[in-house]
Design an enzyme around this catalytic site. Structure first.
Site, PDB file in Angstrom:
ATOM      1  N   GLY A 120       0.838  -1.196   0.000  1.00 20.95           N
ATOM      2  CA  GLY A 120       0.000   0.000   0.000  1.00 20.95           C
ATOM      3  C   GLY A 120       0.867   1.237   0.000  1.00 20.95           C
ATOM      4  O   GLY A 120       2.093   1.166   0.061  1.00 20.95           O
ATOM      5  N   GLY A 141       0.897   5.208   1.711  1.00 23.71           N
ATOM      6  CA  GLY A 141       0.296   6.187   2.615  1.00 23.71           C
ATOM      7  C   GLY A 141       0.818   7.575   2.331  1.00 23.71           C
ATOM      8  O   GLY A 141       1.535   7.791   1.349  1.00 23.71           O
ATOM      9  N   GLY A 142       0.464   8.500   3.202  1.00 27.68           N
ATOM     10  CA  GLY A 142       0.864   9.889   3.009  1.00 27.68           C
ATOM     11  C   GLY A 142       2.371  10.086   3.125  1.00 27.68           C
ATOM     12  O   GLY A 142       2.904  11.100   2.676  1.00 27.68           O
ATOM     13  N   PHE A 143       3.084   9.128   3.724  1.00 23.09           N
ATOM     14  CA  PHE A 143       4.519   9.335   3.957  1.00 23.09           C
ATOM     15  C   PHE A 143       5.408   8.382   3.170  1.00 23.09           C
ATOM     16  O   PHE A 143       6.615   8.405   3.322  1.00 23.09           O
ATOM     17  CB  PHE A 143       4.832   9.210   5.460  1.00 23.09           C
ATOM     18  CG  PHE A 143       4.263  10.364   6.230  1.00 23.09           C
ATOM     19  CD1 PHE A 143       4.969  11.546   6.322  1.00 23.09           C
ATOM     20  CD2 PHE A 143       3.016  10.279   6.807  1.00 23.09           C
ATOM     21  CE1 PHE A 143       4.437  12.632   6.991  1.00 23.09           C
ATOM     22  CE2 PHE A 143       2.476  11.351   7.486  1.00 23.09           C
ATOM     23  CZ  PHE A 143       3.190  12.535   7.580  1.00 23.09           C
ATOM     24  N   GLY A 144       4.806   7.548   2.353  1.00 23.74           N
ATOM     25  CA  GLY A 144       5.637   6.653   1.554  1.00 23.74           C
ATOM     26  C   GLY A 144       4.935   5.329   1.287  1.00 23.74           C
ATOM     27  O   GLY A 144       3.791   5.129   1.669  1.00 23.74           O
ATOM     28  N   LYS A 153       8.229   0.111   5.559  1.00 20.55           N
ATOM     29  CA  LYS A 153       7.742   1.430   5.116  1.00 20.55           C
ATOM     30  C   LYS A 153       8.943   2.234   4.640  1.00 20.55           C
ATOM     31  O   LYS A 153       9.903   2.447   5.379  1.00 20.55           O
ATOM     32  CB  LYS A 153       7.036   2.156   6.268  1.00 20.55           C
ATOM     33  CG  LYS A 153       6.357   3.437   5.797  1.00 20.55           C
ATOM     34  CD  LYS A 153       5.706   4.199   6.937  1.00 20.55           C
ATOM     35  CE  LYS A 153       4.301   3.768   7.208  1.00 20.55           C
ATOM     36  NZ  LYS A 153       3.571   4.692   8.089  1.00 20.55           N
ATOM     37  N   ASP A 177      -3.956  10.178  14.643  1.00 17.77           N
ATOM     38  CA  ASP A 177      -4.354   9.785  13.281  1.00 17.77           C
ATOM     39  C   ASP A 177      -4.980   8.387  13.284  1.00 17.77           C
ATOM     40  O   ASP A 177      -4.697   7.559  12.426  1.00 17.77           O
ATOM     41  CB  ASP A 177      -3.132   9.832  12.340  1.00 17.77           C
ATOM     42  CG  ASP A 177      -3.551   9.892  10.871  1.00 17.77           C
ATOM     43  OD1 ASP A 177      -4.723  10.223  10.598  1.00 17.77           O
ATOM     44  OD2 ASP A 177      -2.713   9.607  10.005  1.00 17.77           O
TER      45      ASP A 177
END
Ligand SMILES: Nc1ncnc2c1ncn2[C@@H]1O[C@H](COP(=O)(O)OP(=O)(O)OP(=O)(O)O)[C@@H](O)[C@H]1O
Length: 374
Positions: free
Chosen positions: A65, A67-70, A86, A183
């Protein structure tokens, strides 16, 4: 090869850090993870080449997947251990902050409802976080997919609600620190082989000192729909902002709909509005996902809708602490206050197509929100 890494403050603070420094002066003992980061943290450092090999050189076919950070990749370490890696986007201050937060926070925490960080890797510009691999990925993967949501029966959903609540109690009061996640959302709830939940993604979390009850920031981070009104509009956050996000999650689990579901009509700006309207008219059953409605005691659905509405109340002090939530979940006879009408809010331009598509991604800043339906 795994060796211990001693982390020390390794980046120069940007504008955001300056803002937070100013606030820290005002707020006294508000502690950011950067301060902890200045202390030494011992943590397993996994060799970059080993991670690259484990993930097939970060190939798209290994990607779990984004996400907003990588991006997040599945990998297999030497010896066969499966991991999730990640890979943080390079070059951004926020990416560095996300990395340091995760390492410093999760390294100090251990609870069966929190994801385990196994190690990290700094290699030139590359920053990698290596987690235990959770075969059932994240809650959103099942809950918001019509072909998969039937795999989440009510027993499983109820266990997820209870597990997330216990994980939050640990973060808020049972670990040595008070940690605000900031979050919490369906994509940050990972599921193990038994579909037990593990809270993940501590990149935006904040630690409070022992006498600290709330803090505020001009730099609002989080995800549309899950943010409490006082946080989205005034930047004020506390354990009660996590309670709010938990309430949204509970309503999503019961209804099987996203907080921002496009299926909702204009009569209901979001899921909270729909839950409130049906509950106050005595039609709460209509809120329950039809897939789970049959064969389970209605009292458990009603308990959870009631709890969800208590958690999303506008006044943070009226929302329960997570320890009370756990008590109510574990004992149906525990007294429950009557919820007040929640405030529904949506970000300005939220109805625009682009904004809707990104509705469940974390944002690094949020400028304006409008209140509706008071
Ligand atoms: N430990 C893990 N095991 C298995 N899958 C994982 C793991 N961690 C993350 N994933 C998968 O990777 C996806 C992306 O995770 P990530 O935490 O980067 O972003 P996100 O939560 O979807 O979005 P955001 O960064 O906006 O919060 C998750 O939705 C999940 O499906």
């Amino acid at each position: 090869m795994v060796e211990n890494l001693y982390l020390r403050l390794a980046y120069s603070p940007g504008k955001q850090r300056n803002d937070e420094n100013k606030k820290r002066t005002v707020l006294g003992n508000f502690t950011t993870s950067h301060e902890l980061f200045e202390q030494k943290v011992e943590f397993p450092n996994i060799n970059f080449e080993e991670v690259a090999t484990a993930t097939n050189n970060f190939s798209d076919s290994n990607m779990l997947g984004k996400g907003g950070f990588g991006k997040v990749y599945k990998g297999k370490l030497e010896g066969g251990k499966e991991v999730a890696v990640k890979r943080l986007g390079t070059g951004s201050t926020q990416g560095v902050e996300h990395f340091t937060n995760e390492v410093v926070l999760i390294a100090k925490l251990q609870h069966k409802n929190l994801v385990r960080l196994l190690g990290c890797c700094i290699h030139g510009e590359e920053k990698l976080l290596i987690y235990e691999y959770l075969p059932n990925r994240s809650l959103d993967y099942f809950l918001f997919d019509d072909s998969k949501k039937s795999m989440l029966d009510w027993r499983t959903r109820f266990n997820i609600i209870k597990g997330v609540a216990r994980g939050l109690v640990y973060l808020h009061q049972d670990s040595r620190m008070t940690i605000i996640h900031r979050d919490l959302k369906a994509s940050n709830i990972l599921l193990d082989e038994e579909m037990s939940p593990k809270i993940s993604d501590f990149g935006m979390a904040r630690i409070f000192g022992s006498n600290q009850h709330q803090a505020n920031t001009k730099h609002v981070v989080g995800t549309y729909g899950y943010m409490s009104p006082e946080y989205a509009m005034e930047g004020i956050f506390s354990v009660k902002s996590d309670t709010y996000s938990f309430g949204v999650l509970v309503l999503e689990l019961i209804s099987g709909s996203k907080i921002s579901s496009p299926h909702l009509t204009m009569d209901f700006p979001n899921l909270i509005a729909r839950a409130w309207s049906l509950w106050k008219d005595g039609n709460a059953e209509d809120f329950v996902d039809s897939i789970i409605l049959e064969s389970y005691p209605i009292s458990e659905f009603l308990l959870c809708i009631h709890l969800g509405l208590l958690c999303v109340q506008e006044d943070p002090s009226a929302r329960p602490f997570m320890s009370s939530v756990v008590a109510m979940l574990e004992n149906e006879t525990t007294a429950r206050p009557t919820p007040k009408q929640p405030a529904y809010f949506v970000p300005r331009n939220y109805m625009a197509e682009g904004a809707r598509q990104d509705a469940n991604k974390s944002v690094n800043s949020m400028s304006l929100t409008t209140l509706q339906g008071r």
